[in-house]
Motif scaffolding. Sequence first.
Motif, PDB file in Angstrom:
ATOM      1  N   THR A  35     -37.314  30.018 -29.116  1.00 36.13           N
ATOM      2  CA  THR A  35     -37.466  31.163 -30.008  1.00 36.13           C
ATOM      3  C   THR A  35     -36.802  32.385 -29.382  1.00 36.13           C
ATOM      4  O   THR A  35     -35.862  32.944 -29.924  1.00 36.13           O
ATOM      5  CB  THR A  35     -38.962  31.435 -30.287  1.00 36.13           C
ATOM      6  OG1 THR A  35     -39.565  30.251 -30.803  1.00 36.13           O
ATOM      7  CG2 THR A  35     -39.126  32.570 -31.297  1.00 36.13           C
ATOM      8  N   ILE A  36     -37.276  32.761 -28.195  1.00 34.02           N
ATOM      9  CA  ILE A  36     -36.674  33.901 -27.483  1.00 34.02           C
ATOM     10  C   ILE A  36     -36.267  33.498 -26.063  1.00 34.02           C
ATOM     11  O   ILE A  36     -36.276  34.310 -25.146  1.00 34.02           O
ATOM     12  CB  ILE A  36     -37.636  35.102 -27.452  1.00 34.02           C
ATOM     13  CG1 ILE A  36     -38.969  34.730 -26.805  1.00 34.02           C
ATOM     14  CG2 ILE A  36     -37.856  35.660 -28.841  1.00 34.02           C
ATOM     15  CD1 ILE A  36     -39.871  35.919 -26.543  1.00 34.02           C
ATOM     16  N   GLY A  37     -35.912  32.207 -25.901  1.00 39.83           N
ATOM     17  CA  GLY A  37     -35.451  31.749 -24.590  1.00 39.83           C
ATOM     18  C   GLY A  37     -36.214  30.556 -24.056  1.00 39.83           C
ATOM     19  O   GLY A  37     -36.065  30.181 -22.894  1.00 39.83           O
ATOM     20  N   CYS A  38     -37.007  29.908 -24.909  1.00 37.20           N
ATOM     21  CA  CYS A  38     -37.983  28.904 -24.455  1.00 37.20           C
ATOM     22  C   CYS A  38     -37.373  27.589 -23.984  1.00 37.20           C
ATOM     23  O   CYS A  38     -38.057  26.768 -23.363  1.00 37.20           O
ATOM     24  CB  CYS A  38     -38.979  28.617 -25.567  1.00 37.20           C
ATOM     25  SG  CYS A  38     -39.573  30.085 -26.398  1.00 37.20           S
ATOM     26  N   VAL A  39     -36.089  27.344 -24.239  1.00 33.09           N
ATOM     27  CA  VAL A  39     -35.357  26.213 -23.645  1.00 33.09           C
ATOM     28  C   VAL A  39     -34.441  26.721 -22.534  1.00 33.09           C
ATOM     29  O   VAL A  39     -34.359  26.127 -21.457  1.00 33.09           O
ATOM     30  CB  VAL A  39     -34.539  25.461 -24.717  1.00 33.09           C
ATOM     31  CG1 VAL A  39     -33.471  24.567 -24.078  1.00 33.09           C
ATOM     32  CG2 VAL A  39     -35.468  24.610 -25.576  1.00 33.09           C
ATOM     33  N   ARG A  40     -33.792  27.842 -22.791  1.00 30.95           N
ATOM     34  CA  ARG A  40     -32.792  28.340 -21.844  1.00 30.95           C
ATOM     35  C   ARG A  40     -33.413  28.736 -20.497  1.00 30.95           C
ATOM     36  O   ARG A  40     -32.858  28.431 -19.439  1.00 30.95           O
ATOM     37  CB  ARG A  40     -32.059  29.535 -22.464  1.00 30.95           C
ATOM     38  CG  ARG A  40     -31.169  29.153 -23.642  1.00 30.95           C
ATOM     39  CD  ARG A  40     -30.776  30.368 -24.474  1.00 30.95           C
ATOM     40  NE  ARG A  40     -31.853  30.825 -25.324  1.00 30.95           N
ATOM     41  CZ  ARG A  40     -31.855  31.986 -25.983  1.00 30.95           C
ATOM     42  NH1 ARG A  40     -30.812  32.804 -25.855  1.00 30.95           N
ATOM     43  NH2 ARG A  40     -32.869  32.321 -26.755  1.00 30.95           N
ATOM     44  N   VAL A  41     -34.562  29.402 -20.525  1.00 35.69           N
ATOM     45  CA  VAL A  41     -35.196  29.851 -19.276  1.00 35.69           C
ATOM     46  C   VAL A  41     -35.652  28.667 -18.412  1.00 35.69           C
ATOM     47  O   VAL A  41     -35.296  28.598 -17.231  1.00 35.69           O
ATOM     48  CB  VAL A  41     -36.361  30.821 -19.559  1.00 35.69           C
ATOM     49  CG1 VAL A  41     -37.111  31.148 -18.270  1.00 35.69           C
ATOM     50  CG2 VAL A  41     -35.850  32.100 -20.205  1.00 35.69           C
ATOM     51  N   PRO A  42     -36.447  27.715 -18.957  1.00 38.49           N
ATOM     52  CA  PRO A  42     -36.841  26.584 -18.100  1.00 38.49           C
ATOM     53  C   PRO A  42     -35.674  25.722 -17.637  1.00 38.49           C
ATOM     54  O   PRO A  42     -35.715  25.159 -16.547  1.00 38.49           O
ATOM     55  CB  PRO A  42     -37.828  25.791 -18.971  1.00 38.49           C
ATOM     56  CG  PRO A  42     -37.614  26.258 -20.361  1.00 38.49           C
ATOM     57  CD  PRO A  42     -37.125  27.666 -20.259  1.00 38.49           C
ATOM     58  N   ALA A  43     -34.627  25.611 -18.444  1.00 37.33           N
ATOM     59  CA  ALA A  43     -33.436  24.873 -17.998  1.00 37.33           C
ATOM     60  C   ALA A  43     -32.849  25.541 -16.762  1.00 37.33           C
ATOM     61  O   ALA A  43     -32.506  24.873 -15.780  1.00 37.33           O
ATOM     62  CB  ALA A  43     -32.402  24.816 -19.119  1.00 37.33           C
ATOM     63  N   SER A  44     -32.747  26.868 -16.784  1.00 40.89           N
ATOM     64  CA  SER A  44     -32.201  27.605 -15.647  1.00 40.89           C
ATOM     65  C   SER A  44     -33.113  27.492 -14.431  1.00 40.89           C
ATOM     66  O   SER A  44     -32.660  27.204 -13.320  1.00 40.89           O
ATOM     67  CB  SER A  44     -32.018  29.076 -16.035  1.00 40.89           C
ATOM     68  OG  SER A  44     -31.494  29.821 -14.961  1.00 40.89           O
ATOM     69  N   PHE A  45     -34.411  27.719 -14.617  1.00 42.51           N
ATOM     70  CA  PHE A  45     -35.358  27.705 -13.496  1.00 42.51           C
ATOM     71  C   PHE A  45     -35.489  26.322 -12.863  1.00 42.51           C
ATOM     72  O   PHE A  45     -35.753  26.209 -11.663  1.00 42.51           O
ATOM     73  CB  PHE A  45     -36.735  28.174 -13.969  1.00 42.51           C
ATOM     74  CG  PHE A  45     -36.856  29.675 -14.132  1.00 42.51           C
ATOM     75  CD1 PHE A  45     -35.788  30.522 -13.872  1.00 42.51           C
ATOM     76  CD2 PHE A  45     -38.051  30.246 -14.555  1.00 42.51           C
ATOM     77  CE1 PHE A  45     -35.899  31.898 -14.030  1.00 42.51           C
ATOM     78  CE2 PHE A  45     -38.179  31.622 -14.704  1.00 42.51           C
ATOM     79  CZ  PHE A  45     -37.104  32.448 -14.453  1.00 42.51           C
ATOM     80  N   CYS A  46     -35.327  25.273 -13.663  1.00 41.51           N
ATOM     81  CA  CYS A  46     -35.483  23.904 -13.140  1.00 41.51           C
ATOM     82  C   CYS A  46     -34.154  23.268 -12.744  1.00 41.51           C
ATOM     83  O   CYS A  46     -34.122  22.127 -12.280  1.00 41.51           O
ATOM     84  CB  CYS A  46     -36.199  23.024 -14.174  1.00 41.51           C
ATOM     85  SG  CYS A  46     -37.927  23.455 -14.418  1.00 41.51           S
ATOM     86  N   GLY A  47     -33.046  23.976 -12.944  1.00 43.15           N
ATOM     87  CA  GLY A  47     -31.747  23.490 -12.484  1.00 43.15           C
ATOM     88  C   GLY A  47     -31.199  22.323 -13.273  1.00 43.15           C
ATOM     89  O   GLY A  47     -30.587  21.410 -12.706  1.00 43.15           O
ATOM     90  N   ILE A  48     -31.383  22.338 -14.608  1.00 43.90           N
ATOM     91  CA  ILE A  48     -30.885  21.257 -15.465  1.00 43.90           C
ATOM     92  C   ILE A  48     -30.109  21.849 -16.645  1.00 43.90           C
ATOM     93  O   ILE A  48     -30.066  23.063 -16.826  1.00 43.90           O
ATOM     94  CB  ILE A  48     -32.038  20.369 -15.996  1.00 43.90           C
ATOM     95  CG1 ILE A  48     -33.072  21.226 -16.739  1.00 43.90           C
ATOM     96  CG2 ILE A  48     -32.690  19.601 -14.855  1.00 43.90           C
ATOM     97  CD1 ILE A  48     -34.177  20.427 -17.410  1.00 43.90           C
ATOM     98  N   LEU A  49     -29.519  20.971 -17.441  1.00 43.61           N
ATOM     99  CA  LEU A  49     -28.813  21.393 -18.652  1.00 43.61           C
ATOM    100  C   LEU A  49     -29.811  21.666 -19.771  1.00 43.61           C
ATOM    101  O   LEU A  49     -30.779  20.916 -19.949  1.00 43.61           O
ATOM    102  CB  LEU A  49     -27.846  20.303 -19.105  1.00 43.61           C
ATOM    103  CG  LEU A  49     -26.625  20.062 -18.214  1.00 43.61           C
ATOM    104  CD1 LEU A  49     -26.113  18.640 -18.403  1.00 43.61           C
ATOM    105  CD2 LEU A  49     -25.525  21.067 -18.515  1.00 43.61           C
TER     106      LEU A  49
END
Length: 606
Positions: free
Chosen positions: A180-194
Amino acid sequence: MSKTLNLIKTNISNPKVWIVAGITVAGIIVLVETSRRRRKKAMIIKSGDFGAFLERFELIPFPQPPPPAAKIPLSGLTFAIKDIFDVKGYVTGFGNTDWQRTHEPADKTAVAVTALLKNGAKCVGKTVMDELAFGITGENKHYGTPTNPNMPSNVPGGSSSGSAVAVAAEIVDFALGTDTIGCVRVPASFCGILGFRPSHGAVSTIGLLPNSQSLDAIGWFARDPSILHRVGHILLQLKAVEPRRARRLMFADDLFQLSKVPKQKTVYVVRKAIEKLSGYQPPQHINFSQYIASNVPSLKGFRQHSTNLQNGISALKALSSVMVSLQRYEFKTNHEEWVKDVKPRLGPEISHCVLAAINTTYENVKVLYKVRTEMRAAMQSLLKDDGILVIPTIADPPLKLNSKKGYSTEFHDRAFALLSITSMSGGCQASVPLGKDGDCPVSVSFVAYHGADKFLLDTVLDMYASLQEQVSIASNSVPLPDVNGNMDASELLKEKGNAAFKGMQWNKAVNYYNEAIKLNGTNATYYNNRAAAYLELGCFQQAEEDCSKAISLDKKNVKAYLRRGTARESLLCYKEALEDFKHALVLEPQNKVANLAEKRLRKVVS
């Protein structure tokens, strides 16, 4: 207990009493043992799956056609789904125990999940999420916080935290989340995945609980770019073949200033990667915030009039405030009745978001949608058919678990300034891991206009191997040291730089100061003067670095503290900026600039 014993003694000869007593004791033993086993099982599951899963089950893929039919695209792959997707016979919990308690099992399985099952993938369970799909840290009051496999003492990011962790921990091949406001993009970045957020409306949301339907999008995670690509083809119903287009990468220079990660590990890596690939035009550079300020006119009513932010990212800060207002308005429309009836128990951050949504009155809603429409048009005009915007996925590293900083204005402002671009334009965005900076995962994001999902997925697949090669090279390289030289020559260059500065030739001034520093890298004035030129150019991160160097050389340099405070405020680092202006006041108690800035920032921080 004594009454029970007296009753047994009184009726000791009555066999019915012994039967009742025996059943009672047996029942207690069974309950205690059942509870013990559940706790033990929960501990085993938690340690075995990094706390990613809320519920484990298996949804078997649809029957595959016999040979010689072509192999189904996702055959043999496993996936997990966020606790926001309907699965027939299961209650969709929305990350909250009160929601789960007050709702019935779903009658049908979500369209996106069914599409994956039809194409050969097996679903192995539902994952933990931030309550009601609010929040970007990944912490959950009821079910615990999934463990970030890359940084166990830090948050995994949210709201699709469990799905990202399940992929990063190699429990599943891919996972579904929502953004919604980053709910896939943020965890992808923090966990080091696509992580991939598709264009708004590109993937069916039937069978999905809404948070804010104008911003919600179904996204997915993977470790392997080919799997990310294959899942995208299924969910987006893409054609297998499309004419190859040239690609034009555009770096948002002002946004990379928000990131503390050295550009050697982000911008440089991407630039070097495309040099070795065919079909890529020379990269372009843009001040993205200025572009948005000029091309999204409805944002003017949301702009802050702080002098220090006028040349900074004030337009994106305004855009993010519109995004949050739109999310809250639509959440209120969707769920106000349930919130008021049930009065759910919520974690502190989520409670704040929900109460803000429910208690706010929204007078001019039309302008929120107008900004969204203008933003989409602006991105289409900028990127056209071949453009990809390159930005940091998020500005800050993962917060420590249970950190109060997680709720700070600064963290959210910096995050939402970046995340609002795609959420409000409705375009597509891929977060791509680029190794680590110290212990922290590093990522960049590629953003394309609405509808360019295949183009973006193809680009990630095309670039990925070259990017990882450059990550390896960058991690082994070291920056060049400063070269000291002749003092008189450096002073002459400084004076030329000062003359250029007075003539408002900022770039020319920077060049002169650069040469002066090469000859004498121990003079605080050179760094301080170059910082002033950088501030005029809107290069706030460079200005901050120069001021820090000047302060390290001269601890009583008031101008350096003032300029660094200005740079940091423009980078939305409010607490650090406040400390700089305080230092300046200690050195010069009557300094009016420092006094006004200190008062202004106190209000922001509090």
